[in-house]
Design a protein around this motif. Structure first.
Motif, PDB file in Angstrom:
ATOM      1  N   VAL A 383       0.857  -1.176   0.000  1.00 27.90           N
ATOM      2  CA  VAL A 383       0.000   0.000   0.000  1.00 27.90           C
ATOM      3  C   VAL A 383       0.898   1.233   0.000  1.00 27.90           C
ATOM      4  CG1 VAL A 383      -1.793   1.293   1.187  1.00 27.90           C
ATOM      5  CG2 VAL A 383      -1.813  -1.203   1.270  1.00 27.90           C
ATOM      6  N   LEU A 384       0.639   2.166  -0.936  1.00 27.82           N
ATOM      7  CA  LEU A 384       1.427   3.383  -1.059  1.00 27.82           C
ATOM      8  C   LEU A 384       0.588   4.598  -0.702  1.00 27.82           C
ATOM      9  CD1 LEU A 384       2.863   1.266  -2.985  1.00 27.82           C
ATOM     10  CD2 LEU A 384       3.633   3.216  -4.319  1.00 27.82           C
ATOM     11  N   ASP A 385       1.253   5.671  -0.299  1.00 30.86           N
ATOM     12  CA  ASP A 385       0.604   6.958  -0.098  1.00 30.86           C
ATOM     13  C   ASP A 385       0.346   7.582  -1.463  1.00 30.86           C
ATOM     14  OD1 ASP A 385       0.540   9.988   0.248  1.00 30.86           O
ATOM     15  OD2 ASP A 385       0.573   9.363   2.338  1.00 30.86           O
ATOM     16  N   ALA A 386      -0.904   7.938  -1.743  1.00 30.57           N
ATOM     17  CA  ALA A 386      -1.254   8.431  -3.074  1.00 30.57           C
ATOM     18  C   ALA A 386      -0.600   9.770  -3.390  1.00 30.57           C
ATOM     19  CB  ALA A 386      -2.771   8.547  -3.209  1.00 30.57           C
ATOM     20  N   LYS A 387      -0.351  10.598  -2.391  1.00 33.60           N
ATOM     21  CA  LYS A 387       0.212  11.920  -2.644  1.00 33.60           C
ATOM     22  C   LYS A 387       1.735  11.926  -2.752  1.00 33.60           C
ATOM     23  CE  LYS A 387      -3.511  14.716  -0.691  1.00 33.60           C
ATOM     24  NZ  LYS A 387      -3.880  15.763   0.312  1.00 33.60           N
ATOM     25  N   THR A 388       2.392  10.995  -2.054  1.00 35.68           N
ATOM     26  CA  THR A 388       3.863  10.998  -2.029  1.00 35.68           C
ATOM     27  C   THR A 388       4.489   9.790  -2.710  1.00 35.68           C
ATOM     28  OG1 THR A 388       4.035   9.824   0.086  1.00 35.68           O
ATOM     29  CG2 THR A 388       3.756  12.225   0.159  1.00 35.68           C
ATOM     30  N   GLY A 389       3.743   8.694  -2.838  1.00 32.75           N
ATOM     31  CA  GLY A 389       4.299   7.469  -3.402  1.00 32.75           C
ATOM     32  C   GLY A 389       5.073   6.640  -2.403  1.00 32.75           C
ATOM     33  N   ALA A 390       5.153   7.082  -1.150  1.00 30.79           N
ATOM     34  CA  ALA A 390       5.895   6.342  -0.134  1.00 30.79           C
ATOM     35  C   ALA A 390       5.146   5.078   0.279  1.00 30.79           C
ATOM     36  CB  ALA A 390       6.125   7.225   1.087  1.00 30.79           C
ATOM     37  N   ASP A 391       5.878   4.032   0.641  1.00 26.63           N
ATOM     38  CA  ASP A 391       5.261   2.810   1.140  1.00 26.63           C
ATOM     39  C   ASP A 391       4.570   3.094   2.467  1.00 26.63           C
ATOM     40  OD1 ASP A 391       6.422   1.636  -1.025  1.00 26.63           O
ATOM     41  OD2 ASP A 391       7.755   0.307   0.097  1.00 26.63           O
ATOM     42  N   ARG A 392       3.308   2.703   2.589  1.00 26.12           N
ATOM     43  CA  ARG A 392       2.578   2.851   3.838  1.00 26.12           C
ATOM     44  C   ARG A 392       2.406   1.510   4.555  1.00 26.12           C
ATOM     45  NH1 ARG A 392      -0.330   7.725   4.403  1.00 26.12           N
ATOM     46  NH2 ARG A 392      -1.050   6.815   6.365  1.00 26.12           N
ATOM     47  N   SER A 393       2.268   0.434   3.779  1.00 33.52           N
ATOM     48  CA  SER A 393       2.163  -0.904   4.355  1.00 33.52           C
ATOM     49  C   SER A 393       2.765  -1.902   3.377  1.00 33.52           C
ATOM     50  CB  SER A 393       0.709  -1.267   4.645  1.00 33.52           C
ATOM     51  OG  SER A 393       0.600  -2.613   5.084  1.00 33.52           O
ATOM     52  N   THR A 394       3.673  -2.737   3.872  1.00 37.82           N
ATOM     53  CA  THR A 394       4.298  -3.751   3.023  1.00 37.82           C
ATOM     54  C   THR A 394       3.728  -5.140   3.284  1.00 37.82           C
ATOM     55  OG1 THR A 394       6.101  -3.955   4.645  1.00 37.82           O
ATOM     56  CG2 THR A 394       6.434  -2.450   2.775  1.00 37.82           C
ATOM     57  N   SER A 395       2.707  -5.220   4.158  1.00 39.45           N
ATOM     58  CA  SER A 395       2.027  -6.494   4.398  1.00 39.45           C
ATOM     59  C   SER A 395       0.543  -6.261   4.666  1.00 39.45           C
ATOM     60  CB  SER A 395       2.666  -7.229   5.585  1.00 39.45           C
ATOM     61  OG  SER A 395       2.641  -6.402   6.746  1.00 39.45           O
ATOM     62  N   PRO A 396      -0.163  -5.725   3.660  1.00 38.96           N
ATOM     63  CA  PRO A 396      -1.587  -5.414   3.867  1.00 38.96           C
ATOM     64  C   PRO A 396      -2.498  -6.626   3.885  1.00 38.96           C
ATOM     65  CG  PRO A 396      -0.946  -4.921   1.616  1.00 38.96           C
ATOM     66  CD  PRO A 396       0.318  -5.280   2.355  1.00 38.96           C
TER      67      PRO A 396
END
Length: 426
Positions: A383-396
């Motif tokens: 899961v990525l942050d839509a505004k920044t592209g940063a990873d938010r969750s690597t095990s959703p």
């Protein structure tokens, strides 16, 4: 149709409009029966309310299987989603469209709790691709079109037309209908299909495709079709503009914009080309792909409601798919692969993957919702942050192809063709 549309010629006779208020007889509880299934007050009271997460970043590993209709015409035999699903999520329900019915399915149990059928006899289309129903902006109604047969009378033969049903999301019953009578061909348009392209505050834009192309503007307050356009099938509505692809000759095509608040008047034309397709990219953007008519070069561009370019992604790739997060960002993917995010108001690029130097790869995007982007990489789901592209969750726990605050719909990892409703848990 809202994913890919190619315009074709059509001839439309005068539309006859029929309004029916309180059409409760068109709805029936359950998938295959009309009698209400008795429920125990005790069991109903003991069911705990479902938790919601806005937006979710984690999903339960196990979930409820949805009916086969949820993936009909969209999920391939090898377990990929080839076109948008014929469903929309609303609170704890999935509204699943079919050629002859609308199923309301509880995403917590996978059970059908109501079935809505058209008043008129539906045209038999067992293999037809069906588009998702569209909610009104206030979420109180679900709009679903049915291709139906209007019966003949005297010397007037039967004919094919569209029945537009408005279904209450609180009662799951039809509260009004509009009959768009009739389509070209005098009743021989079994190959035609109908779609509610979008619903603005005042207008529903309904379009046919598959053999003929006609677009209607239906006023949601008066519940009447106020205009229609022959030979025009609409791919998307951005702002108050319906965007269509029309044929200038047997090869050349053009993208045009119609003002939906002023009788569908054409207000601009862009991009002479061929093999053009249009993909909605949010309420203010539309993605166009195809070939330039003069040079033959690939086209991949994103247009604003006034027809100006928000982004030009042309190059070697000919594929461009975009997903709006229902907030402020549209995430697009090309076949390079490249994943990028655009601000829906300005069209400005917010981020792009892969990064130069190979430090981060581009995910395969499956969905976007309320500031989150869901997808997969070779490392698994992410899961990525839509505004920044940063990873938010690597095990959703899942890579949903449709998501809301209660659930994420993902393909079964074993069967590959069944959609599983995974409860949001974080």
């Amino acid at each position: 149709m809202r994913s890919i549309l190619k315009a074709s010629a059509a001839l439309l006779t005068t539309a006859t409009l029929v309004l029916v208020a309180g059409c409760d007889g068109a709805s029936e509880p359950g998938a295959d029966h009309k009698a209400k299934t008795p429920t125990s007050k005790k069991s109903s009271a003991s069911a705990p309310p479902r938790k919601s997460y806005d937006p979710p970043q984690k999903f339960a590993a196990q979930g409820a299987a949805l009916p086969a209709a949820a993936g009909h015409g969209s999920v391939t035999a090898v377990g990929t989603v080839a076109r948008p699903l014929p469903l929309v999520l609303h609170k704890t329900n999935a509204y699943i469209a079919a050629a002859d019915r609308l199923q309301v399915v509880d995403t917590g149990t996978g059970k059908t709790t109501a079935t809505v059928r058209p008043r008129h006899k539906p045209v038999e289309q067992p293999d037809a691709e069906v588009d998702a129903p569209v909610p009104t902006q206030d979420g109180q109604l679900m709009l679903v079109p049915f291709l139906v047969e209007f019966g003949g009378k005297g010397t007037t033969p039967s004919r094919v037309g569209i029945e537009l049903d408005a279904v209450s999301t609180s009662t799951n019953k039809t509260v009004w209908t509009v009959d768009l009578d009739d389509l070209p061909g005098g009743g021989g348009e079994q190959d035609a299909q109908a779609s509610v392209v979008a619903a603005t505050k005042n207008t529903a834009v309904v379009s046919t495709y598959g053999g003929n192309a006609v677009t209607y503007g239906v006023d949601l307050e008066s519940r009447k079709a106020t205009w229609h356009k022959d030979h025009v099938g609409t791919a998307a509505v951005i702002g108050d503009t319906a965007v269509s692809i029309t044929s200038k000759d047997s090869v050349r095509q053009q993208v045009i914009g119609l003002d939906i608040n002023h009788d569908g008047k054409q207000i601009w034309s862009k991009l002479d080309g061929y093999e053009l397709t249009a993909h909605p990219a949010g309420p203010g953007l539309i993605a166009i792909t195809g070939k330039d008519y003069d040079s033959g070069d690939s086209l991949a561009t994103v247009l604003k409601p006034n027809g100006s370019k928000a982004a030009d992604l042309s190059g070697d790739q000919s594929e461009l798919t975009c997903r709006y997060d229902d907030a402020s960002v549209t995430v697009c993917q090309t076949e390079e692969p490249r994943t990028l995010a655009l601000d829906i108001r300005t069209g400005k690029e917010l981020w792009s993957l892969p990064e130069k130097g190979g430090t981060r790869v581009a995910p395969t995007v499956t969905a976007a919702w309320h500031g989150m982007v869901y997808g997969t990489t070779s490392n698994g789901t992410v899961v990525l942050d839509a505004k920044t592209g940063a990873d938010r969750s690597t095990s959703p726990g899942a890579a949903p192809v449709a998501v809301n605050e209660y659930t994420g719909l993902a393909l079964d990892q074993a069967e590959h063709h069944t959609l599983i409703a995974h409860p949001a848990v974080g």
